[in-house]
Write an enzyme that holds these catalytic residues in place. Structure first.
Site: not given
Ligand code: 13P
Length: 283
Positions: A206-207, A82, A228, A231
């Site tokens: 992303h996120g 990443d 992705n 978290t």
């Protein structure tokens, strides 16, 4: 089907309109848990590693774990690096056997990012590996203020970057951020459509942590073949550890804790495969 190229995972998902989860793992337990989830759900999977994880665990250790854990896997999976701005880390991962890398040249000028990215695409090709590119960078949610506009280049700049570098997948800023959103993010989904229509390559979303099921479905339908998640895994891994220890304050049995955490991370990965439509898509 054992380890395959990231390109083969993404091209198939792109044409069949589902998303492949690219889940950032942090250690052996989380790597094994997401791979087991992929087996159980018959889902393709990209296992992603951050530069931090690679450096702290060691390239050879991570790769030895990967090889051992995928030796008899029956679903298609690949290993991805990443966000990496460091050329020497990229080179070392490619040499060691990673299947793809994200060159994060977002702090460079687009011109310099392009120059280096062209070199990396060539380097990766020598290893049969692929490259993801980005030109805008992603904030962490803590850095996003309500009225902040995200740093977006023009569509033309994005399309020219993709065409001139030959990257296999592109990660545009669409209002997404890393971390847990405080409220549902407002996303520029049209930009995904515009980039896909102009370039014909899959987009990396992303996120992912904290986006809604509707946002995932919409963006995947528009061409976000790589989704992705980082978290969410950290939260599930840590929270399950806190919960277990709170429930068993005087038990000093690490393997029992690990069994609980593994089950939680495995369930989390399966929830994402379901949301992204990749369940049962293994070939
Ligand atoms: P989250 O941490 O928000 O899931 O984002 C993951 C990501 O985009 C990794 O590059």
């Amino acid at each position: 089907m054992p380890v395959v190229t990231t390109k083969s995972l993404l091209d198939r998902a792109f044409s069949e309109h589902y998303g492949v989860a690219a889940i950032n793992v942090v250690n052996d337990l989380t790597m094994e848990a997401v791979l087991a989830a992929a087996e159980q759900a018959r889902s393709p999977l990209i296992v992603a590693t951050s530069v931090k994880t690679v450096k702290s665990a060691g390239y050879e250790v991570i790769f030895a774990m990967w090889q051992e854990m995928t030796r008899s896997i029956s679903v298609p999976v690949s290993l991805h690096l990443d966000h990496c701005p460091e050329r020497e880390v990229i080179t070392r991962c490619l040499k060691t056997g990673w299947n793809s890398v994200l060159f994060d040249g977002s702090k460079l000028s687009v011109e310099e990012n392009r120059r280096q990215c062209i070199e990396i695409v060539q380097e990766a090709q020598g290893y049969g590996a692929q490259v993801e590119g980005e030109i805008e960078g992603f904030k962490r949610v803590e850095q996003v203020t309500d009225d902040a506009t995200f740093n977006q280049q023009s569509l033309q700049a994005a399309v020219e970057f993709v065409r001139s570098t030959g990257v296999d997948v592109f990660a545009p800023a669409i209002g997404n951020a890393h971390g847990m959103y405080k409220t549902t993010p407002t996303l520029d989904s049209q930009r995904v459509t515009d980039i896909v229509e102009a370039t014909g390559i899959p987009v990396a979303l992303h996120g992912g942590t904290g986006m809604t099921p509707d946002q995932f479905s919409d963006l995947i339908a528009r061409g976000c073949a790589k989704v992705n998640i980082s978290t969410a895994l950290k939260i599930r891994f840590m929270q399950s550890g806190y919960d277990y220890i709170t429930e068993h304050p005087t038990e000093y049995d690490p393997p029992a804790l690990f069994v609980y955490q593994r089950a939680q991370v495995l369930d989390m990965a399966k929830e994402y495969f379901h949301l992204f439509g990749s369940e049962g898509k293994a070939w």
